[in-house]
Design a protein around this motif. Structure first.
Motif, PDB file in Angstrom:
ATOM      1  N   GLN A  93       9.745  11.503 -15.335  1.00 32.84           N
ATOM      2  CA  GLN A  93       9.894  10.172 -16.350  1.00 32.84           C
ATOM      3  C   GLN A  93       8.582   9.375 -16.553  1.00 32.84           C
ATOM      4  OE1 GLN A  93      13.289   8.720 -14.250  1.00 32.84           O
ATOM      5  NE2 GLN A  93      14.660  10.395 -15.292  1.00 32.84           N
ATOM      6  N   LEU A  94       7.998   9.281 -15.494  1.00 35.48           N
ATOM      7  CA  LEU A  94       6.814   8.432 -15.515  1.00 35.48           C
ATOM      8  C   LEU A  94       5.833   8.739 -16.786  1.00 35.48           C
ATOM      9  CD1 LEU A  94       6.053   7.697 -12.098  1.00 35.48           C
ATOM     10  CD2 LEU A  94       7.193   6.112 -13.578  1.00 35.48           C
ATOM     11  N   GLY A  95       5.934  10.235 -17.116  1.00 38.29           N
ATOM     12  CA  GLY A  95       5.148  10.567 -18.141  1.00 38.29           C
ATOM     13  C   GLY A  95       3.942  11.331 -17.504  1.00 38.29           C
ATOM     14  N   GLY A  96       2.875  11.671 -18.473  1.00 36.13           N
ATOM     15  CA  GLY A  96       1.704  12.271 -17.848  1.00 36.13           C
ATOM     16  C   GLY A  96       0.773  11.120 -17.519  1.00 36.13           C
ATOM     17  N   PHE A  97       0.243  11.102 -16.236  1.00 34.97           N
ATOM     18  CA  PHE A  97      -0.843  10.049 -15.991  1.00 34.97           C
ATOM     19  C   PHE A  97      -1.504  10.637 -14.982  1.00 34.97           C
ATOM     20  CE2 PHE A  97       1.279   8.644 -12.085  1.00 34.97           C
ATOM     21  CZ  PHE A  97       2.261   9.173 -12.293  1.00 34.97           C
ATOM     22  N   LYS A  98      -2.934  10.174 -14.649  1.00 35.07           N
ATOM     23  CA  LYS A  98      -3.637  10.222 -13.485  1.00 35.07           C
ATOM     24  C   LYS A  98      -3.125   9.507 -12.298  1.00 35.07           C
ATOM     25  CE  LYS A  98      -8.036  11.302 -16.088  1.00 35.07           C
ATOM     26  NZ  LYS A  98      -9.272  10.912 -16.381  1.00 35.07           N
ATOM     27  N   THR A  99      -2.763   9.999 -11.205  1.00 32.63           N
ATOM     28  CA  THR A  99      -2.488   9.270  -9.995  1.00 32.63           C
ATOM     29  C   THR A  99      -3.689   8.583  -9.540  1.00 32.63           C
ATOM     30  OG1 THR A  99      -3.300  10.910  -8.379  1.00 32.63           O
ATOM     31  CG2 THR A  99      -1.267  11.193  -9.371  1.00 32.63           C
ATOM     32  N   SER A 100      -3.309   7.415  -8.654  1.00 36.21           N
ATOM     33  CA  SER A 100      -4.480   6.432  -8.030  1.00 36.21           C
ATOM     34  C   SER A 100      -5.302   7.248  -7.446  1.00 36.21           C
ATOM     35  CB  SER A 100      -3.933   5.554  -7.331  1.00 36.21           C
ATOM     36  OG  SER A 100      -3.191   6.043  -6.233  1.00 36.21           O
ATOM     37  N   MET A 101      -4.962   8.574  -6.916  1.00 30.72           N
ATOM     38  CA  MET A 101      -5.853   9.388  -5.874  1.00 30.72           C
ATOM     39  C   MET A 101      -7.047  10.008  -7.014  1.00 30.72           C
ATOM     40  SD  MET A 101      -5.387  12.047  -3.196  1.00 30.72           S
ATOM     41  CE  MET A 101      -4.749  10.905  -1.640  1.00 30.72           C
ATOM     42  N   MET A 147       1.848  14.623  -5.381  1.00 32.79           N
ATOM     43  CA  MET A 147       1.379  14.275  -6.804  1.00 32.79           C
ATOM     44  C   MET A 147      -0.091  14.024  -6.567  1.00 32.79           C
ATOM     45  SD  MET A 147       3.411  15.126  -9.406  1.00 32.79           S
ATOM     46  CE  MET A 147       3.718  16.763  -8.272  1.00 32.79           C
ATOM     47  N   ASN A 148      -0.254  13.061  -5.583  1.00 28.40           N
ATOM     48  CA  ASN A 148      -1.562  12.583  -5.604  1.00 28.40           C
ATOM     49  C   ASN A 148      -2.670  13.371  -5.001  1.00 28.40           C
ATOM     50  OD1 ASN A 148       0.129  10.221  -5.842  1.00 28.40           O
ATOM     51  ND2 ASN A 148      -1.247   8.744  -4.973  1.00 28.40           N
ATOM     52  N   PRO A 149      -2.558  14.205  -3.986  1.00 27.14           N
ATOM     53  CA  PRO A 149      -3.798  15.232  -3.752  1.00 27.14           C
ATOM     54  C   PRO A 149      -3.613  16.378  -4.561  1.00 27.14           C
ATOM     55  CG  PRO A 149      -1.862  15.342  -1.966  1.00 27.14           C
ATOM     56  CD  PRO A 149      -1.406  13.945  -2.992  1.00 27.14           C
ATOM     57  N   TYR A 176      10.405   7.655   0.813  1.00 27.71           N
ATOM     58  CA  TYR A 176      10.991   8.436  -0.541  1.00 27.71           C
ATOM     59  C   TYR A 176       9.767   8.209  -1.398  1.00 27.71           C
ATOM     60  CZ  TYR A 176      13.558   9.008  -4.799  1.00 27.71           C
ATOM     61  OH  TYR A 176      14.059   9.231  -5.997  1.00 27.71           O
ATOM     62  N   LYS A 177       9.124   6.943  -1.480  1.00 21.52           N
ATOM     63  CA  LYS A 177       7.898   6.930  -2.064  1.00 21.52           C
ATOM     64  C   LYS A 177       6.799   7.946  -1.907  1.00 21.52           C
ATOM     65  CE  LYS A 177       4.813   4.934  -5.239  1.00 21.52           C
ATOM     66  NZ  LYS A 177       4.010   3.912  -4.980  1.00 21.52           N
ATOM     67  N   LEU A 178       6.696   8.022  -0.586  1.00 26.53           N
ATOM     68  CA  LEU A 178       5.819   9.133   0.009  1.00 26.53           C
ATOM     69  C   LEU A 178       6.100  10.623  -0.449  1.00 26.53           C
ATOM     70  CD1 LEU A 178       3.465   9.424   2.028  1.00 26.53           C
ATOM     71  CD2 LEU A 178       4.995   9.842   3.710  1.00 26.53           C
ATOM     72  N   MET A 207       0.774  -1.142  -0.132  1.00 24.56           N
ATOM     73  CA  MET A 207      -0.001   0.035  -0.097  1.00 24.56           C
ATOM     74  C   MET A 207       1.042   1.225   0.013  1.00 24.56           C
ATOM     75  SD  MET A 207      -2.641  -1.332   2.777  1.00 24.56           S
ATOM     76  CE  MET A 207      -3.790   0.103   3.035  1.00 24.56           C
ATOM     77  N   ASN A 208       0.401   2.338  -0.669  1.00 24.40           N
ATOM     78  CA  ASN A 208       1.022   3.485  -0.588  1.00 24.40           C
ATOM     79  C   ASN A 208       0.928   4.230   0.783  1.00 24.40           C
ATOM     80  OD1 ASN A 208       2.395   3.840  -3.044  1.00 24.40           O
ATOM     81  ND2 ASN A 208       0.565   4.697  -3.886  1.00 24.40           N
ATOM     82  N   GLY A 209       1.695   5.115   1.021  1.00 25.72           N
ATOM     83  CA  GLY A 209       1.660   6.097   2.265  1.00 25.72           C
ATOM     84  C   GLY A 209       2.277   5.477   3.678  1.00 25.72           C
ATOM     85  N   GLY A 267       6.753  11.509  -3.252  1.00 28.11           N
ATOM     86  CA  GLY A 267       6.259  11.807  -4.352  1.00 28.11           C
ATOM     87  C   GLY A 267       4.732  11.781  -4.446  1.00 28.11           C
ATOM     88  N   ASN A 268       4.004  10.735  -3.660  1.00 28.11           N
ATOM     89  CA  ASN A 268       2.791  10.310  -3.643  1.00 28.11           C
ATOM     90  C   ASN A 268       2.128  11.564  -2.839  1.00 28.11           C
ATOM     91  OD1 ASN A 268       3.116   6.778  -3.107  1.00 28.11           O
ATOM     92  ND2 ASN A 268       2.305   8.106  -4.994  1.00 28.11           N
ATOM     93  N   MET A 269       2.449  12.023  -1.702  1.00 25.23           N
ATOM     94  CA  MET A 269       2.050  12.973  -1.116  1.00 25.23           C
ATOM     95  C   MET A 269       1.952  14.519  -1.480  1.00 25.23           C
ATOM     96  SD  MET A 269       5.058  13.882   1.923  1.00 25.23           S
ATOM     97  CE  MET A 269       4.342  15.256   2.872  1.00 25.23           C
TER      98      MET A 269
END
Ligand code: NDP
Ligand code: KPL
Length: 326
Positions: A266-274, A211-213, A203-205, A101-103, A207-209
């Motif tokens: 580098q991941l390109g343009g995408f919709k985050t899971s949030m 990009m996602n919100p 480190y993953k957070l 899981m993320n976060g 980005g997620n904290m």
């Protein structure tokens, strides 16, 4: 090996179907139309140009699935508190518990971290029920570096990435960690053994904290957020605060030196899971990505004005749309 998948969505399917394909005794806790689809058609994963179909034991009752060697928890954060206490029939004394899981996970500071002693985080485990159910001693931490999406009930499409980082919550190595890495590697995952999984989670957070919100409240894909100078500047301010918190809890993520935003670009343009959850009307992982880092910062006395603003905006956005408790 008996592997119990908790959640049959994007990440659950990306992991569960592949383990089943390698002959492991995989079962899955699923519900509703997802459960019906898996029972009727098998559990399907579109990956590398083919569709894998796994026949697995599927139920909405953990007692029907029984004790497992490993359980992999692939729920969204808001679902965990209600599910965790029900998992007792699947958890034996030697069962490994792997949150995919993320976060910030419930166990993140239960063994302490940097300046903080053993600490429970009310923002993600308000009544301590998740820690009571899943504990700390049987946990193997993990970070998912891949993306996938559920394209239908019980049918997953892999999008990118193949990397799972696994590690002991307290750091270091162990025979059980080596066995788990071998299980995933043998099934075709890039299974990385980390001696500092908390660092990798933070480190993953990082980005997620952001990009996602930000994607959730703007509806923008990641490239458009990073291309907007004001949004990119705000993102960097939140990341600087997260970096300051991490340095105090044994997660000095800046040492990696890599431009974290460049990694996301580098991941390109995408919709985050949030953002995908917002568009699907599903609860969003605000507490795991934002409330928990804020709680940790408060315990350290670290000021987080940018993180405060982002959390407030995202929380109100979620409340107004019924995606976060009012
Ligand atoms: N998708 C991705 O690309 C990535 C996701 N992650 C993280 O991985 C974790 C899982 O995400 P993801 O797989 O995308 O999420 P999904 O929403 O695709 O899957 C979650 C699954 O959990 C199920 N579930 C929820 N509550 C219950 C319950 N009470 N009983 C049984 N099943 C239940 C849902 O079932 P139902 O459909 O019935 O609600 C759904 O199938 C999250 O923390 C996410 O942030 C990390 C990296 C990338
Ligand atoms: C794909 C990525 C890395 C974007 O933050 C992710 O983890 C998510 O969407 O939840």
């Amino acid at each position: 090996m008996r592997v119990g998948m908790i959640g049959a969505g994007a990440i659950g399917g990306w992991i569960g179907v592949r383990l089943a394909q390698r002959g492991h005794d995989v079962s899955v806790l699923a519900r509703g139309e997802t459960l019906a689809a898996i029972r009727a058609h098998g559990w399907r994963l579109d990956i590398a140009g083919e569709t894998l179909t796994a026949q697995v034991a599927a139920s909405d009752d953990p007692a029907a699935l029984g004790a497992q060697d490993v359980i992999v928890i692939a729920l969204k954060g808001p679902a965990l508190a209600a599910v965790a206490p029900r998992l007792a029939p699947m958890i034996a004394r030697e069962t490994l518990i792997v949150p995919a899981m993320n976060g910030v996970p419930w166990w993140f500071l239960l063994g302490g971290g940097g300046e903080l002693p053993a600490t429970a985080l009310a923002s993600i485990d308000a009544d301590g029920g998740t820690a009571a159910a899943l504990g700390y001693d049987q946990v193997i931490g993990s970070v998912v570096h891949a993306s996938a999406v559920a394209i239908g009930p019980g049918h997953i499409a892999h999008k990118a990435g193949n990397r799972l980082i696994l590690g002991e919550p307290a750091g270091g190595g162990s025979a059980r960690l080596d066995r788990l890495c071998a299980l995933f590697a043998e099934a075709g995952f890039v299974a990385e053994r980390s001696e500092r999984i908390r660092y990798e989670i933070w480190y993953k957070l990082w980005g997620n904290m952001t990009m996602n919100p930000i994607s959730a409240i703007t509806g923008a894909t990641t490239d458009r957020m990073l291309d907007d100078p004001l949004v990119a500047g705000f993102t960097l301010r939140v990341m600087a605060e997260a970096q300051a918190i991490g340095a105090r809890i044994g997660c000095p993520i800046a040492e990696r030196g890599v431009d974290r935003m460049a990694v996301t670009r580098q991941l390109g343009g995408f919709k985050t899971s949030m953002l995908q959850d917002v568009e699907a009307g599903r609860p969003i992982e605000i507490d795991q990505l934002l409330s928990a880092p804020r709680e940790i910062a408060a315990k350290l006395g670290v000021e987080t004005p940018a993180l405060d603003a982002l959390t407030g905006l995202t929380r109100l956005f979620g409340k107004e749309r019924g995606l976060y408790p009012a």
